[in-house]
Scaffold this motif. Structure first.
Motif, PDB file in Angstrom:
ATOM      1  N   LYS A   5       0.826  -1.211   0.000  1.00  0.00           N
ATOM      2  CA  LYS A   5       0.000   0.000   0.000  1.00  0.00           C
ATOM      3  C   LYS A   5       0.860   1.261   0.000  1.00  0.00           C
ATOM      4  N   ASP A   6       2.004   1.203   0.681  1.00  0.00           N
ATOM      5  CA  ASP A   6       2.917   2.349   0.695  1.00  0.00           C
ATOM      6  C   ASP A   6       3.494   2.601  -0.697  1.00  0.00           C
ATOM      7  N   VAL A   7       3.815   1.502  -1.384  1.00  0.00           N
ATOM      8  CA  VAL A   7       4.337   1.626  -2.750  1.00  0.00           C
ATOM      9  C   VAL A   7       3.280   2.241  -3.661  1.00  0.00           C
ATOM     10  N   ALA A   8       2.029   1.781  -3.529  1.00  0.00           N
ATOM     11  CA  ALA A   8       0.945   2.296  -4.360  1.00  0.00           C
ATOM     12  C   ALA A   8       0.751   3.790  -4.120  1.00  0.00           C
ATOM     13  N   ALA A   9       0.796   4.204  -2.844  1.00  0.00           N
ATOM     14  CA  ALA A   9       0.611   5.622  -2.528  1.00  0.00           C
ATOM     15  C   ALA A   9       1.744   6.459  -3.098  1.00  0.00           C
ATOM     16  N   ARG A  10       2.984   5.994  -2.976  1.00  0.00           N
ATOM     17  CA  ARG A  10       4.123   6.742  -3.470  1.00  0.00           C
ATOM     18  C   ARG A  10       4.086   6.836  -5.008  1.00  0.00           C
ATOM     19  N   ALA A  11       3.669   5.759  -5.679  1.00  0.00           N
ATOM     20  CA  ALA A  11       3.655   5.750  -7.139  1.00  0.00           C
ATOM     21  C   ALA A  11       2.396   6.390  -7.715  1.00  0.00           C
ATOM     22  N   GLY A  12       1.377   6.621  -6.861  1.00  0.00           N
ATOM     23  CA  GLY A  12       0.133   7.200  -7.351  1.00  0.00           C
ATOM     24  C   GLY A  12      -0.695   6.247  -8.179  1.00  0.00           C
ATOM     25  N   VAL A  13      -0.648   4.951  -7.825  1.00  0.00           N
ATOM     26  CA  VAL A  13      -1.420   3.936  -8.554  1.00  0.00           C
ATOM     27  C   VAL A  13      -2.148   3.072  -7.538  1.00  0.00           C
ATOM     28  N   SER A  14      -2.964   2.148  -8.023  1.00  0.00           N
ATOM     29  CA  SER A  14      -3.682   1.244  -7.131  1.00  0.00           C
ATOM     30  C   SER A  14      -2.768   0.094  -6.693  1.00  0.00           C
ATOM     31  N   VAL A  15      -3.184  -0.578  -5.613  1.00  0.00           N
ATOM     32  CA  VAL A  15      -2.448  -1.749  -5.144  1.00  0.00           C
ATOM     33  C   VAL A  15      -2.414  -2.821  -6.229  1.00  0.00           C
ATOM     34  N   ALA A  16      -3.526  -2.976  -6.955  1.00  0.00           N
ATOM     35  CA  ALA A  16      -3.584  -3.971  -8.029  1.00  0.00           C
ATOM     36  C   ALA A  16      -2.564  -3.664  -9.115  1.00  0.00           C
ATOM     37  N   THR A  17      -2.389  -2.376  -9.434  1.00  0.00           N
ATOM     38  CA  THR A  17      -1.413  -1.999 -10.462  1.00  0.00           C
ATOM     39  C   THR A  17      -0.001  -2.319 -10.002  1.00  0.00           C
ATOM     40  N   VAL A  18       0.291  -2.080  -8.707  1.00  0.00           N
ATOM     41  CA  VAL A  18       1.611  -2.429  -8.175  1.00  0.00           C
ATOM     42  C   VAL A  18       1.861  -3.920  -8.342  1.00  0.00           C
ATOM     43  N   SER A  19       0.864  -4.725  -7.984  1.00  0.00           N
ATOM     44  CA  SER A  19       1.014  -6.175  -8.087  1.00  0.00           C
ATOM     45  C   SER A  19       1.257  -6.600  -9.532  1.00  0.00           C
ATOM     46  N   ARG A  20       0.464  -6.014 -10.451  1.00  0.00           N
ATOM     47  CA  ARG A  20       0.636  -6.388 -11.859  1.00  0.00           C
ATOM     48  C   ARG A  20       1.995  -5.932 -12.384  1.00  0.00           C
ATOM     49  N   ALA A  21       2.432  -4.758 -11.964  1.00  0.00           N
ATOM     50  CA  ALA A  21       3.729  -4.253 -12.432  1.00  0.00           C
ATOM     51  C   ALA A  21       4.867  -5.147 -11.962  1.00  0.00           C
ATOM     52  N   LEU A  22       4.803  -5.588 -10.716  1.00  0.00           N
ATOM     53  CA  LEU A  22       5.875  -6.434 -10.177  1.00  0.00           C
ATOM     54  C   LEU A  22       5.868  -7.824 -10.784  1.00  0.00           C
ATOM     55  N   ASN A  23       4.716  -8.234 -11.307  1.00  0.00           N
ATOM     56  CA  ASN A  23       4.623  -9.550 -11.954  1.00  0.00           C
ATOM     57  C   ASN A  23       4.683  -9.456 -13.470  1.00  0.00           C
ATOM     58  N   ARG A  24       5.123  -8.274 -13.980  1.00  0.00           N
ATOM     59  CA  ARG A  24       5.346  -8.060 -15.415  1.00  0.00           C
ATOM     60  C   ARG A  24       4.089  -8.278 -16.258  1.00  0.00           C
ATOM     61  N   HIS A  25       2.939  -7.883 -15.737  1.00  0.00           N
ATOM     62  CA  HIS A  25       1.702  -8.058 -16.492  1.00  0.00           C
ATOM     63  C   HIS A  25       1.681  -7.064 -17.649  1.00  0.00           C
ATOM     64  N   PRO A  26       1.335  -7.523 -18.857  1.00  0.00           N
ATOM     65  CA  PRO A  26       1.389  -6.646 -20.037  1.00  0.00           C
ATOM     66  C   PRO A  26       0.388  -5.493 -20.011  1.00  0.00           C
TER      67      PRO A  26
END
Length: 353
Positions: A5-26
């Motif tokens: 959640k801290d990463v999502a807040a710092r990046a200005g995205v949702s928690v789901a987007t953080v998860s997808r980004a870390l798992n290389r989702h297209p």
């Protein structure tokens, strides 16, 4: 400790987007991915690998079972595997079989229990049924350096080198130097590398009208002590060989010990060559003529093949050529004319002989 959640807040995205980004989702844009990665770096966030494996059914972990961790060839192979796996986002757990099938099976069972995503194996002593059973059960498997019968039946890719041309070149080189009585210290016949190198040596001798008598075949086990014993037996023959080809580096070192223990010298009293070049060979006296495998590239290619299989892409077998490295252990004149192992430890000029 920062969370997702801290990463999502710092990046200005949702928690789901953080998860997808870390798992290389297209579906994640490059801009969003860059912001997530920057936030991860700034916050020092580390994903929970256990929780992620429960969600994705992946641990991002590979297993590597090698035949002998003390053999410099396999040490270099393991290093290349770990480096390539890390570059592709995977970790590696290594098991040392110590050339023992029972210990190999022990490591394979343990690795499967740890829910590895895939398995790299250099089978020892012809392998065991557990290897093919593991592949049949659905675990992605790749054989590296060695393989076992039945690999094609379960669609297991094999990544290896082909040393036949290099062995032919070595025998021709020995023949040019005037050697006619040539012996080999062979690896275990049950291993593909053990049987293949003897066959290649025999065929190369036949091309020059030479035979390989049984007395000139020393049975080794890819360990230094077996090389020493085989060479002592050769030296006790009424007509000892003029040159000995050790089918791996440790057996070559054992052969060198045996020659020196008799007060003899290489190459003045007997020539010596080896399969599997290692950094040490440039520091022996004399430097050892050897056949070098592309060890690092074999390790990297094996990881790529396994990751392709894990991630649902086609994975094919890979065969790379070995090459002859001419030095001074067979009676060569002048400076070394070959190159050393690909890790760059050999100071000699890099060119093919």
């Amino acid at each position: 400790m920062p969370g997702i959640k801290d990463v999502a807040a710092r990046a200005g995205v949702s928690v789901a987007t953080v998860s997808r980004a870390l798992n290389r989702h297209p579906s994640v844009s490059e801009d969003a991915r860059a912001r997530v990665l920057a936030a991860v770096e700034e916050l020092g966030y580390r994903p929970n690998a256990v929780a992620r494996s429960l969600r994705t059914d992946q641990t991002r972990t590979l297993g590597l079972v090698i035949s002998d961790v003390l053999n410099p060839y396999f040490t270099e192979l393991a290093r290349a595997v770990e480096e390539e796996a890390r570059a592709l986002g995977y970790s590696v757990i290594i098991g040392n079989a110590d050339e023992r099938p029972d210990l190999q099976d022990h490591h394979i069972r343990n690795l499967r229990d740890r829910r590895i995503d895939g398995l790299l194996v250099s089978p020892t002593d012809g392998g065991t049924p557990l290897l093919l059973d593991t592949a049949r059960a659905g675990t992605p498997v790749v054989f590296v350096d060695r393989w076992i019968p039945g690999a094609d039946d379960v669609d297991v890719p094999v990544v290896r080198s082909d040393g036949r041309d290099a062995v032919r070149e070595l025998v021709a080189h020995l023949h040019r130097l005037g050697h006619r009585r040539l012996a080999i210290i062979a690896g275990p016949a049950a291993t593909t590398t053990g049987s293949e190198r003897v066959e290649a040596f025999r065929e190369a001798l036949a091309a020059h009208g030479l035979e390989l008598p049984d007395a000139y075949i020393g049975q080794g086990d890819f360990q230094a002590e077996s090389g020493r014993r085989a060479t002592e037996r050769f030296l006790d023959l009424p007509e000892p060989p003029e040159a000995v080809f050790a089918a791996d580096n440790l057996m070559a070192l054992g052969a060198l010990d045996a020659v020196r223990s008799r007060g003899l010298r290489v190459p003045h009293d007997i020539a010596l060559a080896a399969f599997d070049d290692i950094p040490w060979f440039v520091h022996t006296d004399p430097p050892v003529t050897a056949i070098a495998q592309p060890t690092g590239e074999l390790g990297r290619a094996a990881v790529r093949a396994l990751v392709d299989r894990i991630e649902g892409r086609a994975a094919r077998s890979v065969t790379l050529p070995a090459r002859l490295v001419v030095r001074r252990s067979c009676g060569e004149d002048g400076p070394d004319t070959g190159t050393g192992p690909e890790n760059g430890t050999d100071p000699q000029k890099r060119s093919n002989p």
